[in-house]
Design a protein around this motif. Structure first.
Motif, mmCIF file in Angstrom:
data_model
loop_
_atom_site.group_PDB
_atom_site.id
_atom_site.type_symbol
_atom_site.label_atom_id
_atom_site.label_comp_id
_atom_site.label_asym_id
_atom_site.label_seq_id
_atom_site.Cartn_x
_atom_site.Cartn_y
_atom_site.Cartn_z
ATOM 1 N N ARG A 35 33.356 44.361 43.281
ATOM 2 C CA ARG A 35 34.418 43.506 42.729
ATOM 3 C C ARG A 35 35.313 44.320 41.819
ATOM 4 N NH1 ARG A 35 30.660 39.582 38.866
ATOM 5 N NH2 ARG A 35 30.089 41.170 37.314
ATOM 6 N N GLN A 36 36.544 43.851 41.709
ATOM 7 C CA GLN A 36 37.508 44.530 40.846
ATOM 8 C C GLN A 36 38.332 43.495 40.119
ATOM 9 O OE1 GLN A 36 39.991 47.408 42.848
ATOM 10 N NE2 GLN A 36 40.394 48.483 40.923
ATOM 11 N N GLU A 43 33.665 47.767 40.749
ATOM 12 C CA GLU A 43 32.270 47.948 40.391
ATOM 13 C C GLU A 43 31.350 47.387 41.460
ATOM 14 O OE1 GLU A 43 30.791 45.906 36.943
ATOM 15 O OE2 GLU A 43 31.554 43.947 37.589
ATOM 16 N N PHE A 44 30.185 48.021 41.559
ATOM 17 C CA PHE A 44 29.146 47.580 42.473
ATOM 18 C C PHE A 44 28.564 46.250 41.995
ATOM 19 C CE2 PHE A 44 25.580 47.897 45.285
ATOM 20 C CZ PHE A 44 24.486 47.436 44.564
ATOM 21 N N VAL A 45 28.301 45.357 42.948
ATOM 22 C CA VAL A 45 27.688 44.069 42.626
ATOM 23 C C VAL A 45 26.309 43.947 43.265
ATOM 24 C CG1 VAL A 45 27.877 41.568 42.853
ATOM 25 C CG2 VAL A 45 29.933 42.943 42.398
ATOM 26 N N ALA A 46 26.245 44.180 44.571
ATOM 27 C CA ALA A 46 24.975 44.010 45.278
ATOM 28 C C ALA A 46 25.025 44.783 46.584
ATOM 29 C CB ALA A 46 24.696 42.533 45.558
ATOM 30 N N ALA A 47 23.845 45.077 47.127
ATOM 31 C CA ALA A 47 23.765 45.766 48.414
ATOM 32 C C ALA A 47 22.543 45.281 49.166
ATOM 33 C CB ALA A 47 23.719 47.274 48.233
ATOM 34 N N ALA A 89 37.331 38.087 39.846
ATOM 35 C CA ALA A 89 37.700 39.394 40.399
ATOM 36 C C ALA A 89 38.050 39.216 41.873
ATOM 37 C CB ALA A 89 36.559 40.391 40.253
ATOM 38 N N VAL A 90 38.588 40.291 42.446
ATOM 39 C CA VAL A 90 38.670 40.381 43.907
ATOM 40 C C VAL A 90 37.359 40.987 44.373
ATOM 41 C CG1 VAL A 90 39.874 41.370 45.873
ATOM 42 C CG2 VAL A 90 41.170 40.636 43.850
ATOM 43 N N TYR A 91 36.729 40.326 45.327
ATOM 44 C CA TYR A 91 35.441 40.775 45.851
ATOM 45 C C TYR A 91 35.647 41.421 47.216
ATOM 46 C CZ TYR A 91 32.828 38.501 42.153
ATOM 47 O OH TYR A 91 32.301 38.175 40.921
ATOM 48 N N TYR A 92 35.005 42.582 47.382
ATOM 49 C CA TYR A 92 35.117 43.351 48.612
ATOM 50 C C TYR A 92 33.734 43.563 49.225
ATOM 51 C CZ TYR A 92 39.650 44.764 46.649
ATOM 52 O OH TYR A 92 40.917 44.784 46.118
ATOM 53 N N THR A 114 38.618 39.316 48.803
ATOM 54 C CA THR A 114 38.846 37.879 48.644
ATOM 55 C C THR A 114 38.787 37.542 47.148
ATOM 56 O OG1 THR A 114 38.156 35.668 49.386
ATOM 57 C CG2 THR A 114 36.396 37.269 48.980
ATOM 58 N N GLN A 115 39.729 36.738 46.685
ATOM 59 C CA GLN A 115 39.843 36.439 45.260
ATOM 60 C C GLN A 115 38.841 35.359 44.867
ATOM 61 O OE1 GLN A 115 42.085 37.744 42.773
ATOM 62 N NE2 GLN A 115 40.701 36.591 41.428
ATOM 63 N N VAL A 116 38.127 35.622 43.792
ATOM 64 C CA VAL A 116 37.254 34.640 43.162
ATOM 65 C C VAL A 116 37.745 34.426 41.741
ATOM 66 C CG1 VAL A 116 34.929 34.171 42.309
ATOM 67 C CG2 VAL A 116 35.256 35.205 44.570
ATOM 68 N N THR A 117 38.061 33.189 41.404
ATOM 69 C CA THR A 117 38.532 32.855 40.069
ATOM 70 C C THR A 117 37.636 31.771 39.489
ATOM 71 O OG1 THR A 117 40.806 33.364 40.691
ATOM 72 C CG2 THR A 117 40.471 32.083 38.675
#
Length: 120
Positions: A35-36, A43-47, A89-92, A114-117
């Motif tokens: 997410r950014q 930044e890394f969120v999950a994998a 953030a925008v999630y990628y 994709t935008q998350v608000t």
């Protein structure tokens, strides 16, 4: 070549939930979510590993987010519960040959985001 397409973002109140999807074409890779936020680095969120057996999270989302995948449909998911305004953030989603890596440079393929608000 791998193409990744995210969906599922949106506007939600604090405490709410969203599920992000990442539809992938091509062969199966280890998958990550990043997410950014505005003015911040990505930044890394999950994998999740190729098999789906191994998962990895940053501390701030543990217990709230769940990463999963459906290899039959070549789709990855990020279930986000108990959302907070700081999750905005925008999630990628991204694909890599290596499981559990947190560096953006390790991921060769990226979706458009994709935008998350999350409102307070």
């Amino acid at each position: 070549q791998v193409q990744l397409v995210e969906s599922g973002g949106g506007l939600v109140q604090a405490g709410g939930s969203l599920r992000l999807s990442c539809a992938a074409s091509g062969r199966t890779y280890n998958m990550g979510w990043f997410r950014q936020a505005p003015g911040k680095e990505r930044e890394f969120v999950a994998a999740i590993s190729r098999s789906g057996r191994d998962t990895y999270y940053i501390t701030s989302v543990k217990g709230r987010f769940t990463i999963s995948r459906d290899n039959a449909n070549n789709t990855g998911y990020l279930q986000m519960n108990s959302l907070k305004p700081e999750d905005t953030a925008v999630y990628y989603c991204a694909a890599t040959n290596w499981p559990g890596v947190v560096s953006t440079t390790a991921y060769a393929y990226w979706g458009q985001g994709t935008q998350v608000t999350v409102s307070s």
